[in-house]
Motif scaffolding. Structure first.
Motif, short mmCIF file in Angstrom:
data_model
loop_
_atom_site.label_atom_id
_atom_site.label_comp_id
_atom_site.label_asym_id
_atom_site.label_seq_id
_atom_site.Cartn_x
_atom_site.Cartn_y
_atom_site.Cartn_z
N VAL A 1 0.84 -1.21 0.00
CA VAL A 1 0.00 0.00 0.00
C VAL A 1 0.87 1.25 0.00
CG1 VAL A 1 -1.58 1.37 1.42
CG2 VAL A 1 -2.03 -1.06 1.05
N TRP A 2 1.89 1.27 0.86
CA TRP A 2 2.76 2.44 0.95
C TRP A 2 3.52 2.67 -0.36
CZ3 TRP A 2 7.84 3.89 0.59
CH2 TRP A 2 8.18 5.13 1.13
N LEU A 3 4.08 1.60 -0.91
CA LEU A 3 4.82 1.74 -2.17
C LEU A 3 3.90 2.17 -3.31
CD1 LEU A 3 7.32 -1.28 -2.29
CD2 LEU A 3 7.88 1.14 -2.28
N THR A 4 2.69 1.61 -3.34
CA THR A 4 1.75 1.98 -4.40
C THR A 4 1.41 3.46 -4.31
OG1 THR A 4 0.82 -0.25 -4.46
CG2 THR A 4 -0.51 1.52 -5.40
N HIS A 5 1.13 3.95 -3.10
CA HIS A 5 0.85 5.37 -2.93
C HIS A 5 2.04 6.21 -3.37
CE1 HIS A 5 -2.53 4.75 0.31
NE2 HIS A 5 -2.87 4.36 -0.91
N ALA A 6 3.25 5.77 -3.01
CA ALA A 6 4.45 6.54 -3.36
C ALA A 6 4.65 6.57 -4.87
CB ALA A 6 5.67 5.94 -2.67
N TYR A 7 4.53 5.42 -5.52
CA TYR A 7 4.76 5.36 -6.97
C TYR A 7 3.68 6.11 -7.74
CZ TYR A 7 8.82 2.32 -7.37
OH TYR A 7 10.10 1.84 -7.34
N VAL A 8 2.42 5.91 -7.37
CA VAL A 8 1.34 6.59 -8.07
C VAL A 8 1.47 8.11 -7.88
CG1 VAL A 8 -1.16 6.97 -8.13
CG2 VAL A 8 -0.25 4.65 -8.01
N SER A 9 1.83 8.54 -6.67
CA SER A 9 2.01 9.97 -6.42
C SER A 9 3.13 10.54 -7.27
CB SER A 9 2.28 10.22 -4.93
OG SER A 9 1.18 9.82 -4.13
N ASP A 10 4.26 9.83 -7.34
CA ASP A 10 5.39 10.31 -8.16
C ASP A 10 5.03 10.29 -9.64
OD1 ASP A 10 6.88 10.68 -5.90
OD2 ASP A 10 8.02 8.82 -6.10
N TRP A 11 4.26 9.31 -10.05
CA TRP A 11 3.86 9.18 -11.46
C TRP A 11 2.95 10.33 -11.88
CZ3 TRP A 11 -0.84 6.46 -13.57
CH2 TRP A 11 -0.72 6.19 -14.94
#
Length: 580
Positions: free
Chosen positions: A107-117
């Motif tokens: 969940v944390w990584l997905t939020h981080a990657y989607v936010s950066d994307w």
């Protein structure tokens, strides 16, 4: 590649993976993450402890069987029952906590990657310049899921193997005794000889596993990309089903999809070949491991140095040490898949960082959000991503309240100019000045229709609750979509449910709800009939008096609603913009 370069590459990979892993463990929920990790480790160590106790239990149990001691047999069975319950509870809660940690990490990584994307429109610029990062959706969904799960599996497996090795080596060393080997009249004593046998067996197996299975790393990387390409083709066809059906393009679509799937099949066939070799080696390795400890311990048993219970305990301890040392052999295929997934995430992460950095230090079109209350282009030259010029150096100013019509042949760069005015087109040079704090909205020819309720679709890009239902129903009626006012809570694939003209009316309704100061329409009424198009411009004038309206259009019927004109005139080399 020489050995030094190979070590540098491997070291760089390990460093980059650690940088990929580390942020989660120092983020705002690090306390919970570490507690879950320590709990998982604690149960893993508990399982190893029970395995040690089972090994110690095995010697008196097998001696009781050999001596036909019924009383000891029953007592030892009850002891085993307690150990089995503890083993079951430990294994159960280890998996439970590990899965909880896996999902929280994902969940944390997905939020981080989607936010950066999504930040700074990186997702858009990656489509213009992919940088080798195909299928970002697959990387953020499949690769992140696989990476978090397998990283924890491998880490916990390696930890358990290390603790098992430490726990059982001293048992095996003590049980092995000393082996006397005669060499040319000289006797050499080898203490703990079974430990050395297990080490040699495992090392040989690990080296051969890597030699046999090494091609699987690159094949797994390719498999992930090919599977994602095939899935993308299917989704693309589904999203454009009407266009394909109207063209009758089923044969072409089938050919393209089958070609993509054929690439999957060929790659899969190669994976089958190497997996067969690795499976054959690993199965043979494990089968030999069943009898190998008895083979090396048999001389001491048949010479009377050890009893039957000690033989069985020694074989079990040898098996535990051998399995721990053979962790690499058992997990080679999983490691190959994990490395392929990690490589895809690392290249995607690098592309996100590089694109964001490029956006910050961009030397192309300079976007300044001040504008002195005006939209302005200064010495603006636009090129395509491949460097081909499309719009020659131009300058113009759009004042508040202006009504500007942009005309010119198709393909002359009008839409590209709009992208530059929106601040999202980086290719070229010159400057765009945007009024600071102004509400700006761009309506493309094909509106974006997100998946969700009709309320969410009409309110986009604001949240669904940003506007009262009554106001939404009013603007829908104003754009001649009266029948939709009662369907705001319905969820449909609205892009398939609505015609092109209806979708453009939805975009117009968005503009009426948001009431921007500056409204740019890129052929945003081209799917409407001429009378409805003129009514749309009258509606804009009535609902948003004083708003600046800039329109790209090919029909002359809306010229009456614009006081100025920008003409795109193709020349030899690039388009020239003439202000009128």
């Amino acid at each position: 590649m020489n050995q030094r370069k190979l070590l540098v590459r491997r070291g760089a990979f390990v460093t980059r993976v650690l940088r990929l892993i580390a942020p989660y463990w120092v983020n705002e929920e690090r306390v919970r993450a570490w507690l879950l990790l320590l709990g998982t480790i604690g149960f893993a160590l508990g399982v190893v402890y029970v395995e040690v106790r089972v090994n110690q239990w095995s010697r008196p149990f097998y001696n009781a069987v050999q001596q036909m001691d019924g009383e000891a047999f029953v007592r030892l069975l009850l002891q085993f029952l307690v150990l089995a319950i503890l083993m079951t509870l430990g294994a159960m809660y280890k998996i439970y906590l590990q899965q909880m940690l896996e999902m929280r990490w994902r969940v944390w990584l997905t939020h981080a990657y989607v936010s950066d994307w999504l930040a700074d429109k990186v997702y858009y610029h990656l489509e213009l310049d992919p940088r080798g990062t195909d299928n970002p959706d697959q990387r953020m969904q499949e690769d992140l899921k696989f990476f978090t799960g397998v990283t924890l599996d491998l880490a916990m497996g390696l930890l358990s193997a290390a603790v098992t090795l430490v726990s059982f080596v001293w048992i095996l060393w003590r049980l092995s005794g000393t082996l006397a080997v005669a060499l040319g009249g000289t006797t050499i004593d080898i203490p703990g000889y079974m430990v050395w046998c297990a080490l040699g067996y495992a090392v040989a197996g690990s080296v051969l596993s890597h030699f046999v299975g090494r091609p699987l790393i690159s094949l797994n990387f390719r498999k992930q990309r090919l599977e994602a390409d095939f899935r993308f083709g299917l989704v693309r066809l589904r999203e454009n089903a009407e266009g394909a059906a109207l063209y009758g393009g089923e044969a072409q679509e089938k050919s393209g999809l089958f070609a993509r799937f054929e690439a999957i099949r060929q790659n899969w066939w190669r994976m089958m070949l190497y997996t067969r070799r690795l499976t054959g080696f690993r199965t043979g390795y494990n089968q030999i491991a069943v009898v190998f400890p008895f083979l090396v311990a048999a001389p001491r048993y048949f010479s009377g140095e050890i009893d039957f219970g000690t033989l069985m305990q020694t074989a079990a301890a040898f098996g535990a040490v051998q399995v721990a040392l053979s962790w690499f052999v058992a997990n080679y295929q999983g490691i190959a898949e994990w490395k392929a997934s990690a490589d895809r995430l690392l290249t995607f992460h690098d592309a996100l960082v590089d694109t964001a950095n490029d956006r910050r230090r961009e030397t192309g079109v300079d976007v300044l959000r001040d504008g002195g209350g005006r939209y302005a282009a200064e010495a603006l030259e636009l090129v395509l991503p491949n460097g081909r010029p499309i719009v020659a150096g131009t300058a113009f100013t759009i004042k508040p309240g202006d009504q500007v019509l942009v005309t010119g042949p198709s393909g002359s760069g009008k839409s590209t100019m709009f992208r530059a005015l929106a601040g999202i087109w980086p290719f070229g040079r010159g400057r765009v000045r945007i009024p600071a704090g102004a509400k700006v909205m761009f309506l493309p020819q094909k509106p974006y229709m997100p998946t969700g309720t009709l309320r969410e679709v009409v309110s986009y890009p604001s949240p669904a609750d940003a506007f009262p239902d009554g106001e939404i129903a009013r603007v829908l009626a104003a754009v001649r979509l009266e029948g939709l006012g009662a369907r705001l809570g319905e969820t449909e694939n609205w892009a398939m449910q609505m015609s092109g003209g209806e979708q453009q009316k939805i975009a117009l309704a968005r503009a009426l709800l948001h009431r921007p100061d500056w409204l740019f329409l890129d052929e945003a009424t081209s799917a409407l009939d001429e009378e409805t198009e003129r009514a749309a411009y009258r509606l804009i004038a009535e609902e948003m008096p004083g708003a600046t309206v800039v329109s790209i259009a090919h029909r002359g019927g809306i010229a009456d609603y614009h006081g100025r004109r920008l003409r795109f005139e193709p020349t030899e080399g690039a388009t020239r913009v003439v202000s009128g």
